[in-house]
Scaffold this motif. Structure first.
Motif, PDB file in Angstrom:
ATOM      1  N   MET A 103       0.791  -1.094   0.039  1.00  0.00           N
ATOM      2  CA  MET A 103      -0.108   0.067   0.023  1.00  0.00           C
ATOM      3  C   MET A 103       0.975   1.306   0.108  1.00  0.00           C
ATOM      4  N   ASP A 104       2.111   1.017  -0.318  1.00  0.00           N
ATOM      5  CA  ASP A 104       3.016   2.261  -0.704  1.00  0.00           C
ATOM      6  C   ASP A 104       3.415   2.494  -2.148  1.00  0.00           C
ATOM      7  N   LEU A 105       3.553   3.676  -2.465  1.00  0.00           N
ATOM      8  CA  LEU A 105       3.491   4.205  -3.611  1.00  0.00           C
ATOM      9  C   LEU A 105       5.179   5.094  -3.876  1.00  0.00           C
ATOM     10  N   LEU A 106       5.692   4.611  -5.021  1.00  0.00           N
ATOM     11  CA  LEU A 106       7.100   5.048  -5.224  1.00  0.00           C
ATOM     12  C   LEU A 106       7.058   5.530  -6.789  1.00  0.00           C
ATOM     13  N   TYR A 107       7.898   6.335  -7.185  1.00  0.00           N
ATOM     14  CA  TYR A 107       7.983   6.965  -8.467  1.00  0.00           C
ATOM     15  C   TYR A 107       9.285   6.697  -8.844  1.00  0.00           C
ATOM     16  N   THR A 108       9.436   6.359 -10.388  1.00  0.00           N
ATOM     17  CA  THR A 108      10.804   6.066 -10.864  1.00  0.00           C
ATOM     18  C   THR A 108      10.609   6.321 -12.502  1.00  0.00           C
ATOM     19  N   ASP A 109      11.893   6.338 -12.847  1.00  0.00           N
ATOM     20  CA  ASP A 109      11.949   6.503 -14.393  1.00  0.00           C
ATOM     21  C   ASP A 109      11.884   5.076 -14.968  1.00  0.00           C
ATOM     22  N   ALA A 110      12.007   5.006 -16.184  1.00  0.00           N
ATOM     23  CA  ALA A 110      11.801   3.901 -16.931  1.00  0.00           C
ATOM     24  C   ALA A 110      12.819   2.821 -17.009  1.00  0.00           C
ATOM     25  N   GLN A 111      13.781   3.247 -16.620  1.00  0.00           N
ATOM     26  CA  GLN A 111      15.364   2.329 -16.311  1.00  0.00           C
ATOM     27  C   GLN A 111      15.313   2.110 -14.835  1.00  0.00           C
ATOM     28  N   VAL A 112      14.672   2.754 -14.079  1.00  0.00           N
ATOM     29  CA  VAL A 112      14.685   2.555 -12.477  1.00  0.00           C
ATOM     30  C   VAL A 112      16.146   2.914 -12.101  1.00  0.00           C
ATOM     31  N   ASP A 113      16.679   4.075 -12.694  1.00  0.00           N
ATOM     32  CA  ASP A 113      17.870   4.386 -12.298  1.00  0.00           C
ATOM     33  C   ASP A 113      17.624   5.384 -10.867  1.00  0.00           C
ATOM     34  N   TYR A 114      16.472   5.981 -10.703  1.00  0.00           N
ATOM     35  CA  TYR A 114      16.043   6.860  -9.748  1.00  0.00           C
ATOM     36  C   TYR A 114      14.765   6.526  -9.303  1.00  0.00           C
ATOM     37  N   VAL A 115      14.738   6.482  -7.895  1.00  0.00           N
ATOM     38  CA  VAL A 115      13.356   6.330  -7.081  1.00  0.00           C
ATOM     39  C   VAL A 115      12.851   7.565  -6.174  1.00  0.00           C
ATOM     40  N   LEU A 116      11.844   7.939  -6.224  1.00  0.00           N
ATOM     41  CA  LEU A 116      11.268   8.822  -5.506  1.00  0.00           C
ATOM     42  C   LEU A 116      10.138   8.431  -4.478  1.00  0.00           C
ATOM     43  N   GLN A 117      10.061   8.736  -3.261  1.00  0.00           N
ATOM     44  CA  GLN A 117       8.923   8.634  -2.460  1.00  0.00           C
ATOM     45  C   GLN A 117       8.468   9.883  -1.915  1.00  0.00           C
ATOM     46  N   GLY A 118       7.193  10.005  -2.097  1.00  0.00           N
ATOM     47  CA  GLY A 118       6.474  11.398  -1.704  1.00  0.00           C
ATOM     48  C   GLY A 118       5.337  11.724  -2.430  1.00  0.00           C
ATOM     49  N   SER A 119       4.837  12.830  -2.478  1.00  0.00           N
ATOM     50  CA  SER A 119       3.534  13.112  -3.058  1.00  0.00           C
ATOM     51  C   SER A 119       3.599  13.768  -4.464  1.00  0.00           C
TER      52      SER A 119
END
Length: 279
Positions: A103-119
């Motif tokens: 039930m958590d959401l993360l955000y990433t680019d297509a290559q999964v080089d960077y991952v962000l957590q937040g709104s």
């Protein structure tokens, strides 16, 4: 209450010894109160359901994922062994994907080089897209709940319905039942969810196995009258598994007929408004 470790921190340290427990959205403007197990872990009486079983996974109702989304999920799981991705979705931000882990959401680019957590905020519309997604993920079809595993109490016509996960030793659950004394025309389904102490499990069993479980439950919650010792088959273990599947982290957790949920005991007027909104 948020877990002290964020999912991002767990990804950085590579540790899955403590699974992140997300904070669940509460309606603004009303104080809601809930009691949580001190360990925040699954109760010792029942092991946690396997995350690799499709029926035990919290899945999105979104359409089938695209090839690019599936690729992101595959790379994400390769980069973070032990983390299982439940869903990947495209976002309005070009090249950025939403990754759902439990039930958590993360955000990433297509290559999964960077991952962000937040709104993720829609600046033009002034909308919190992350909060909207989390609210949608928390919704539960009321008719999908196994109501035969709950204690049923009917007041007045019983037209309005609410299902509640409760621990018999939860003070806020008792507060909720005192509030319900001033609410009419409602059916309350109580799923016994003993997570606070071994005594919670024993008392839940005695109440469920009583000749009149609804009467025994009310006597305990409102008057502190201990139920007589009783033995029978109970749905308690099934309720514990169901609660974890629905991401119930504390008691009381209320599920309304329109699919919405509230984590905590609502004040009287707020509870009446929620029930009135059910139509």
């Amino acid at each position: 209450m948020k877990h002290p470790l964020s999912l991002a921190a767990l990804l950085l340290c590579g540790s899955l010894s403590t699974l992140v427990q997300p904070a669940l959205a509460e309606p603004s403007g009303d104080q809601v109160l809930s009691t949580q197990s001190s360990s925040r872990a699954a109760p010792a009486e029942s092991s946690a359901p396997a995350r690799d079983g499709a029926k035990d996974r919290v899945l999105s109702t979104a359409p089938a994922q695209s090839d690019s989304a599936r690729a992101v999920a595959r790379v994400f799981e390769q980069r973070f062994p032990g983390i299982q991705v439940d869903a990947v979705r495209v976002t309005p931000m070009n090249g950025i994907f939403e990754v759902q882990v439990g039930m958590d959401l993360l955000y990433t680019d297509a290559q999964v080089d960077y991952v962000l957590q937040g709104s993720m905020i829609d600046a033009q519309a002034r909308r919190d897209l992350t909060a909207e997604r989390l609210e949608a993920l928390q919704q539960v079809a009321f008719d999908s709940l196994p109501l035969d595993h709950a204690i049923k109490q009917v007041k007045g016509t019983g037209a309005r319905k609410v299902a509640v996960f409760e621990d018999p030793n939860c003070g806020y659950c008792k507060q909720l039942h005192r509030t319900l004394e001033d609410v009419d025309n409602v059916t309350v389904y109580t799923f016994l969810f003993p997570i606070l102490s071994p005594d919670s499990t024993t008392r839940s069993r005695d109440i469920w196995c009583a000749a009149d479980p609804a009467k025994a439950w009310k006597a305990w919650m409102l008057n502190g009258q201990d139920p007589a010792k009783a033995e029978c088959d109970t749905p308690i273990q099934t309720n514990l598994v169901l609660g974890r599947k629905l991401n119930v982290q504390g008691t009381p957790a209320l599920f309304f007929a329109d699919g919405t949920r509230v984590n905590g005991a609502l004040p009287l007027e707020a509870l009446k408004q929620k029930l009135d909104a059910q139509g």
